[in-house]
Scaffold this active site. Structure first.
Site, PDB file in Angstrom:
ATOM      1  N   ASP A   1       0.870  -1.160   0.000  1.00 53.70           N
ATOM      2  CA  ASP A   1       0.000   0.000   0.000  1.00 53.70           C
ATOM      3  C   ASP A   1       0.919   1.225   0.000  1.00 53.70           C
ATOM      4  O   ASP A   1       2.142   1.111   0.125  1.00 53.70           O
ATOM      5  CB  ASP A   1      -0.940  -0.015   1.212  1.00 53.70           C
ATOM      6  CG  ASP A   1      -2.173   0.842   0.973  1.00 53.70           C
ATOM      7  OD1 ASP A   1      -3.232   0.556   1.550  1.00 53.70           O
ATOM      8  OD2 ASP A   1      -2.068   1.792   0.169  1.00 53.70           O
TER       9      ASP A   1
HETATM   10  C1  GLC Z   1      -4.281   4.280  -0.188  1.00 53.71           C
HETATM   11  C2  GLC Z   1      -5.187   3.106   0.143  1.00 53.71           C
HETATM   12  C3  GLC Z   1      -5.250   2.090  -0.962  1.00 53.71           C
HETATM   13  C4  GLC Z   1      -5.107   2.797  -2.289  1.00 53.71           C
HETATM   14  C5  GLC Z   1      -3.685   3.304  -2.346  1.00 53.71           C
HETATM   15  C6  GLC Z   1      -3.409   4.098  -3.626  1.00 53.71           C
HETATM   16  O1  GLC Z   1      -3.618   4.738   0.951  1.00 53.71           O
HETATM   17  O2  GLC Z   1      -4.946   2.422   1.352  1.00 53.71           O
HETATM   18  O3  GLC Z   1      -6.473   1.375  -0.834  1.00 53.71           O
HETATM   19  O4  GLC Z   1      -5.362   1.928  -3.365  1.00 53.71           O
HETATM   20  O5  GLC Z   1      -3.335   4.086  -1.217  1.00 53.71           O
HETATM   21  O6  GLC Z   1      -4.120   5.299  -3.592  1.00 53.71           O
END
Ligand code: GLC
Length: 737
Positions: free
Chosen positions: A286
């Site tokens: 993430d």
């Molecule tokens: C965010 C979220 C994730 C998302 C990623 C890209 O913090 O936790 O679900 O796809 O970053 O934006």
């Protein structure tokens, strides 16, 4: 005459006629260590105009495997600039035509439930219990995003959630692993289609692997403590379903799971997912979750964080650059086997070939104009939204609105809202393209005077309600109070709305409360004062038009709750597929659960009313016993006994009476959405096979334990157990040993 030398043979990896695995192997063998490490990095190209040359140089050097198309780590919560396919093509051309091996970048974006056409949020569309329609609607969304140059979406989120205070419940399909699995498969198929390389398709990404929805206290990013039994029986099945459906990628999470951050969990990523399931996709971190390993206190510095991530089997690092800066040194120091680097690169290259990037790396900028907000997309979004509306209360059949009505007040903060209907993970939707509730009603019923008032002045609002025959009070939390990093301590409507409902209620006139919150909230005032309560949720671009169809009776509501609604915050967690405390058995009549609240929820999982009535009768089981490799049919006749065409969702529940571990009071194992005209009947049949009865047993394996299973068919999770199925044979583990 000197002949021009024959052209050099095209490298095998550039030959589209060869199988992807051959192309992967050929390309991997040609890569330097630096080029391999480059594939494991994903960059966010903020401030592109100012840093354009830097980014183009990075692409030419083959330094990055992917680019996230977002301007912030909270893309859903903040407005995002529209995509520029020409810019994406420019950077891609630098990578494909000017780098040594011409490996294309993989463009990823949070296309969670919409692009220009915005669907209901997943927590709302889960109430449709219609995976086929969800699949089609997400296919439209994929086509719109692909037209803008997106090739990979960070969706579906398949986290199981039991605490609605958690802001990201709005991205989930609720508390049940079977419904979540069905919707996960629908999303994977909707985004990827049969071939993700086909125009209009995206690679999908099941997230957040695994268990993020268990954040303690509902506080986002907080620690999670799922038991091994719950992890394997409830949390992991939707990921297994997505893997079986061929999902191309998965995303690890920010959270700690029982002492191990999910982004550093070898047991889960390399163990359960890659080795255990034999899944050959790739895992992305993430945003900064490798960096977070330092914050979790399990990594001293970025080098250790990078080592932990790759050791766990996390293949692509989102945005922090730890892999890029440290994996070379880790390999040179012999603290990471080269094989792990090669495995990660192989998985990423496999995905790029699967996405068709080597053979079709660029986007036609003209496509967007024909596909964005295509009438067919809007029509499907409208149909899905209508099917996602849940009717919770309808005293005296107040709904649908009587055609004899002349003056109806449409009041409250959502009466003319636009952006709020698009939810908190919306990057490309445009508020000006949203149909408001008021506009939707006025367009659908020109014969009724729909009045409204400035929601800022409650006295004006009450005055308008007083002058109408009936009030539709449109309340709910907005996208500003849910989504990532937006949890609430008190499960209730936003400040002032309970009082507003009560004030309208005290007029003594017919009152319908419509809740547009992204999550399912209890409202004591609505329970006390409204003759009808509708949970609309975040319905997307077509909100007003979809809701008008339901309120005016063009279609009957058919939505069913994907999540239990507690009576109060203190009951959380409260969910239908719970383990019953032994003391709750009939032998303990004094069990109350609380001294100050009832034990039952306000509304139960799977519940939702209709404008018609249905009867389920003639239940029959093809056989009361079943060998481990057998199948039985559990059937019933559904009849529409009411005055109008409507759809009902017949649900199949089972209970494993005695097992090697405690088991849920009941588990959803099937559902069918059936539409019938007044007086019509249909035979509804569910096949039950051993595979649906397997679970993670005391042997810590997914297996079948023969014995007695109670069966229930009904229209919500209160369906009575009416039949018993006995599975014969010896427990599988005995058979195996
Ligand atoms: C965010 C979220 C994730 C998302 C990623 C890209 O913090 O936790 O679900 O796809 O970053 O934006």
């Amino acid at each position: 005459m000197n002949q021009n030398p024959p052209p050099a043979p095209r490298p095998a990896y550039q030959n589209p006629a060869l199988p992807a695995e051959e192309r992967v192997a050929d390309l991997l063998a040609r890569m330097t260590q630096a080029e391999k490490i480059g594939q494991l990095g994903q960059v966010a190209m903020f401030s592109f105009a100012e840093r354009r040359e830097e980014y183009l140089a990075g692409a030419r050097a083959g330094q990055w495997g992917s680019r996230i198309l977002a301007e912030s780590a909270w893309a859903g919560n903040n407005p995002e600039p529209a995509l520029d396919p020409a810019q994406l093509n420019e950077v891609q051309r630098a990578a494909v035509e000017e780098s040594r091996l011409g490996i294309p970048l993989l463009y990823g974006r949070d296309v969670i439930y919409g692009h220009r056409t915005v669907l209901p949020i997943p927590h709302t569309y889960a109430a449709s219990f219609n995976p086929d329609l969800v699949e089609q609607a997400l296919g439209d969304v994929a086509a719109e995003a692909a037209a803008d140059g997106v090739r990979w979406t960070f969706s579906p989120m398949v986290d199981l959630v039991r605490d609605p205070r958690w802001g990201r419940v709005i991205e989930s399909c609720g508390e049940d692993p079977f419904l979540t699995s069905q919707m996960a498969v629908a999303a994977v198929r909707g985004f990827q289609g049969d071939d993700p390389a086909a125009p209009g398709r995206l690679l999908a990404c099941a997230k957040h692997f695994a268990g993020y929805g268990g954040a303690e206290g509902g506080r986002d990013y907080d620690t999670t403590g799922w038991s091994e039994n719950t992890l394997h029986n409830m949390i992991l099945p939707p990921f297994a379903a997505a893997a079986r459906a061929g999902v191309a990628s998965m995303m690890a999470g920010f959270h700690d799971l029982g002492g191990t951050p999910s982004s550093a969990s070898q047991d889960l990523i390399r163990g359960w997912l890659k080795d255990g399931l034999g899944w050959n996709g790739f895992v992305v971190s993430d945003w900064g979750s490798i960096y977070d390993l330092i914050g979790h206190g399990v990594a001293q510095d970025e080098r250790e964080a990078a080592r932990l991530g790759l050791a766990a089997g996390l293949d692509l690092e989102m945005t922090a650059g730890f892999y890029e800066r440290n994996i070379g040194a880790l390999l040179d120091a012999g603290t990471l086997p080269e094989a792990w680097l090669d495995d990660a690169v192989r998985r990423l290259l496999r995905a790029k070939f699967r996405a068709g990037l080597f053979d079709r790396p660029y986007t036609d900028p003209a496509l967007a104009r024909t596909l964005h907000c295509h009438p067919d997309h809007l029509a499907r979004a409208r149909e899905l939204a209508s099917q996602s509306v849940v009717l919770l209360k309808n005293q005296g059949g107040l709904l649908p609105l009587a055609p004899t009505l002349k003056k109806v007040a449409v009041l409250g903060p959502y009466a003319e809202a636009r952006r709020e209907h698009l939810g908190s993970w919306c990057l490309n939707g445009r508020p000006e393209e949203v149909t408001t509730v008021l506009d939707g009603l006025r367009a659908a019923a020109p014969g009724i005077a729909f009045t409204t008032a400035n929601a800022a002045f409650s006295d004006a609002l009450i005055d308008t309600a007083r002058q109408a025959e009936l009030t539709l009070l449109c309340v709910g939390e907005s996208h500003l109070r849910n989504g990532e990093n937006k949890s609430i301590a008190e499960l209730a409507l936003p400040p002032g709305q309970e009082e507003l409902i009560a004030a309208c209620g005290r007029l003594g006139l017919p009152l319908v409360v419509i809740d547009f919150s992204g999550r399912y909230l209890p409202s004591p005032a609505a329970e006390a004062h409204a003759q009808a309560i509708v949970h609309a949720g975040s319905l997307g671009t077509e909100a007003g038009a979809a809701l008008a169809r339901v309120l005016l009776g063009e279609v009957s509501p058919s939505g069913k709750l994907p999540m239990t609604i507690p009576r109060c915050t203190g009951q959380i967690p409260i969910y239908y597929n719970r383990k019953l405390p032994a003391k709750i058995a009939p032998t303990c009549a004094t069990y109350r659960g609380y001294e100050d609240e009832r034990l039952t929820p306000l509304y139960r999982f799977g519940f939702g009313l209709s404008y018609s009535t249905f009867r389920l009768a003639n239940l029959g089981l093809s056989s009361g016993t079943m060998p481990p490799d057998g199948t039985v049919q559990f059937s019933a006749t559904l009849t529409n006994t009411g005055p109008r065409r409507a759809a009902e969702v017949v649900q199949l529940y089972i209970r494993d009476s005695v097992a090697s571990t405690t088991r849920p009071e009941r588990e959803l194992k099937g559902f069918q959405r059936i539409e019938l005209g007044p007086g019509e009947s249909a035979r509804v049949s569910f096949s039950i096979a051993a595979d649906q009865l397997r679970f993670y047993t005391a042997n810590r394996r997914w297996e079948l334990e023969p014995g007695e299973f109670r069966l229930a068919l009904g229209t919500d999770s209160a369906a009575p157990f009416t039949h018993t199925l006995t599975v014969t044979g010896t427990p599988e583990h005995n058979a195996k040993t």
